[in-house]
Structures are given as structure tokens and as C-alpha cells.
Design an enzyme around this catalytic site. Structure first.
Site, short mmCIF file in Angstrom:
data_model
loop_
_atom_site.label_atom_id
_atom_site.label_comp_id
_atom_site.label_asym_id
_atom_site.label_seq_id
_atom_site.Cartn_x
_atom_site.Cartn_y
_atom_site.Cartn_z
N GLN A 132 -9.66 -8.66 -5.62
CA GLN A 132 -10.15 -8.97 -4.26
C GLN A 132 -9.89 -7.42 -3.40
OE1 GLN A 132 -11.36 -11.86 -2.49
NE2 GLN A 132 -12.00 -10.64 -1.19
N ASP A 224 -5.91 -14.28 6.09
CA ASP A 224 -5.87 -15.22 4.88
C ASP A 224 -5.47 -16.44 5.33
OD1 ASP A 224 -6.20 -16.06 2.28
OD2 ASP A 224 -4.44 -15.16 1.47
N CYS A 264 -10.33 -12.96 2.65
CA CYS A 264 -10.76 -12.92 1.23
C CYS A 264 -11.66 -14.51 0.66
CB CYS A 264 -9.44 -12.86 0.14
SG CYS A 264 -8.31 -14.11 0.73
N1 CP Z 1 -11.15 -14.91 -2.79
C1 CP Z 1 -10.96 -15.76 -3.84
O1 CP Z 1 -10.28 -15.09 -4.85
O2 CP Z 1 -11.68 -16.74 -4.05
P1 CP Z 1 -11.61 -17.93 -5.18
O3 CP Z 1 -10.32 -18.41 -5.10
O4 CP Z 1 -12.56 -18.67 -4.72
O5 CP Z 1 -11.66 -17.25 -6.50
N1 NVA Z 2 -3.49 -16.25 -0.55
C1 NVA Z 2 -4.46 -17.30 -1.36
C2 NVA Z 2 -5.62 -16.24 -1.79
C3 NVA Z 2 -6.79 -17.12 -2.30
C4 NVA Z 2 -7.78 -16.27 -2.73
C5 NVA Z 2 -3.88 -17.98 -2.45
O1 NVA Z 2 -3.25 -17.40 -3.20
O2 NVA Z 2 -4.25 -19.17 -2.44
#
Ligand code: CP
Ligand code: NVA
Length: 305
Positions: A132, A224, A264
Site C-alpha cells: 500500500q 485509516d 488506503c
Molecule cells: N488497501 C487495501 O489493502 O485494500 P484491500 O483490503 O481491499 O485489499
Molecule cells: N488497517 C487496515 C488496513 C486495510 C487495508 C486493516 O488492517 O484492516
């Protein structure tokens, strides 16, 4: 570079090299130029957590490089029933040219990489999300024309995104400010490692509980989810604590006038970010999501070509 597990392991030159390749592959794709650099190669993609962007961008990216992606849900492979990481790594290395994994424990990815005879790519753990951040750096560079000297402010949970952003910023000479509630601060070891990287790069790391302090003069504002995958049971408690860390119009106005907003995704509008910010003109979230494709193609090409 055998594996892609943490941006902390990479040199500044390696990260810049990956960004250059990613930008080139993106331009070629837009111009209809094919680049079958991984013709005949296979990538296994192990998922023990959900995904939209990561799964689709890796599958499509591998296909665009002329290779073959295999989606391996942990519910369907023997790893999910208790086969060891060692045996899994050894067996998959006999069939595949690379393994991508998204899972909970970071140590499982380190173990997989140690035992596998093919490159391993970290597609998110509880600790880090380097794929990411590579796409995020690419996006910031496209919008700002440079990386060195920019300031990124991360507001919210001291999670995998916060950690990888710190590592990424340090390696490319960006300043980074991270604002989290005290109870949800970043991992101590990651902060110590990052401090060392920032010192070497001559850029600044600010760790604070104050979102206003972090966001002041920021070129890039990042947040996030407050409830990452695996933390669903803590949801109620977390939502209460994190409300003062919401990136809304008022807080965003404290960043530089031309700051860009990044996330993200998946995003939870009305929680970590309000509609006016995430859907506003300074938000670059969908370019960021698109760049996952190009950045990961660069990673696969570098590791597997
Ligand atoms: N940002 C990201 O990794 O999204 P997903 O969880 O949809 O893969
Ligand atoms: N911090 C989040 C990021 C998702 C892409 C998770 O780990 O769920």
C-alpha cells in the site's frame, strides 16, 4: 532483494527504483504497450483476511505481466487446517515462482520467506502494509512532483498503515507526523527502527497525541480505519476513543492549502473521515487505489523477472 516484506529492509535506491519501474509500467499500460515480463510464471496468493484492492490488483497485475495468479484462500488450503508454514513454503516453492500472503501474524510471513525458495511478498499483516505504501509514495510523487522534503501527517490508529508509512517516508526523505490516542500508539520496535531511518535520511519524525500538531503544514494527510481486520470485537470501545481523531473539514483546513488527502481504503465515512474531505477535490483516493496495480507490478517484476 529476495522478498518484499518491509520497506525498512529496502534501501532508498531500491524504493526509488521500484517507483521508477511502476511509473514506466503505468505509462506503457496507458499507451497500450504490452509488457509480458513474467510470461509463464505463477504467483500464489494466500489470503487469511478479506481483500478487494490487493486481490484484484495482484491478479490483474500478474495477468498483465503475462503470468498466472492463483488465489489461495486459507479456508481452502491445508495451511488453514494446520499444515505447517515450513511444509507449505517448501511445497509451494516447487510449483510457483512467487508467493504473496495476507495474514495476521507478521512472524508467519517472516517464516514463510525464510523457508520458501521463491520470493515472498507481504500483502498486509497486523504489523505492516508495504504494498500500500509503495502505491501511496507513487501517488504523492505524481501529485507533488517530488517526495523529498514533503510532510505526511497520519491521524488515527497506530496500526499497520501508520508503521509502513513511517518506514516509507523515512526512506524517501519525507517528514512524517503520526497522531494517535495514547492507548493506540504505534509499535515501540517499529518506532525505534523508524527513528534510525529518519536520522539517516536527515528528515523528521513527530509522534504525538495531538492531531492539530501533526497536521500543521502537512502536504499529505492520511488516515485509516479505526477498526482493522481482526479487531471487530473492540469496535465500540475504539469508536469512542478515536472520535477526536476524525479527519474532518476543520482539521483538514490546518494542513497546507494544497494538501492532498489519502486513505488506503476501505474507508468508513463519518468515522475516521467525513464525506466533505474524502469526496472533496483534494482527495486522491482512487488514484491511490489504482496505483496499487502499477506499484505491485513493479515489485513482481523486480522479484520474479
Ligand atoms: N488497501 C487495501 O489493502 O485494500 P484491500 O483490503 O481491499 O485489499
Ligand atoms: N488497517 C487496515 C488496513 C486495510 C487495508 C486493516 O488492517 O484492516
Amino acid at each position: 532483494m529476495k522478498d518484499f516484506i518491509s520497506l525498512h529492509d529496502l534501501t532508498q535506491e531500491e524504493i526509488k527504483g521500484l517507483l521508477t519501474v511502476a511509473i514506466k509500467l503505468k505509462a506503457e499500460l496507458k499507451n497500450g504497450k504490452e509488457h509480458p515480463m513474467l510470461k509463464g510464471k505463477s504467483l500464489g496468493m494466500i489470503f487469511t483476511k478479506s481483500s478487494t484492492r490487493t486481490r484484484v490488483s495482484f491478479e490483474v497485475g500478474m495477468t498483465q505481466l503475462g503470468g498466472y495468479p492463483l488465489f489461495l484462500s486459507s479456508d481452502d488450503i491445508q495451511l488453514g487446517r494446520g499444515e505447517s508454514i515450513y511444509d507449505t513454503a517448501k511445497v509451494l516453492s516447487r510449483y510457483l515462482d512467487g508467493i504473496m500472503i495476507r495474514t495476521y501474524a507478521h512472524q508467519d510471513v517472516l517464516d514463510l520467506a525464510e523457508y520458501a525458495d521463491v520470493p515472498v511478498i507481504n500483502a498486509l499483516t497486523d504489523l505492516l502494509h508495504p504494498c500500500q505504501v509503495l502505491a501511496d509514495l507513487m501517488t504523492a510523487q505524481e501529485y507533488k512532483g517530488k517526495l523529498e522534503g514533503l510532510k505526511l501527517a497520519y491521524i488515527g490508529d497506530g496500526n499497520n498503515m501508520a508503521h509502513s508509512l513511517m518506514y516509507g517516508c523515512a526512506k524517501v526523505g519525507m517528514d512524517c507526523a503520526v497522531a494517535t490516542p495514547a492507548a493506540y500508539c504505534c509499535d515501540t520496535e517499529v518506532v525505534e527502527n523508524a527513528k534510525e531511518d529518519f536520522k539517516n535520511a536527515g528528515s523528521e519524525l513527530i509522534i504525538t497525541e495531538d492531531p492539530a500538531k501533526a497536521i500543521a503544514d502537512a502536504d499529505v494527510v492520511y488516515t485509516d480505519t479505526w477498526v482493522s481486520m481482526g479487531q471487530e470485537k473492540e469496535k465500540e470501545e475504539r469508536l469512542k476513543t478515536f472520535m477526536p481523531y476524525q479527519v474532518n473539514k476543520e482539521l483538514f483546513a490546518k494542513a497546507k492549502e494544497d494538501a492532498i488527502f489519502m486513505h488506503c481504503l476501505p474507508a468508513y465515512r463519518g468515522f475516521e473521515v467525513t464525506d466533505d474531505v474524502i469526496d472533496g477535490v483534494q482527495s486522491v483516493i482512487f488514484d491511490e487505489a489504482e496505483n496499487r496495480l502499477h506499484a505491485q507490478k513493479a515489485v513482481m517484476a523486480m522479484l520474479m523477472a
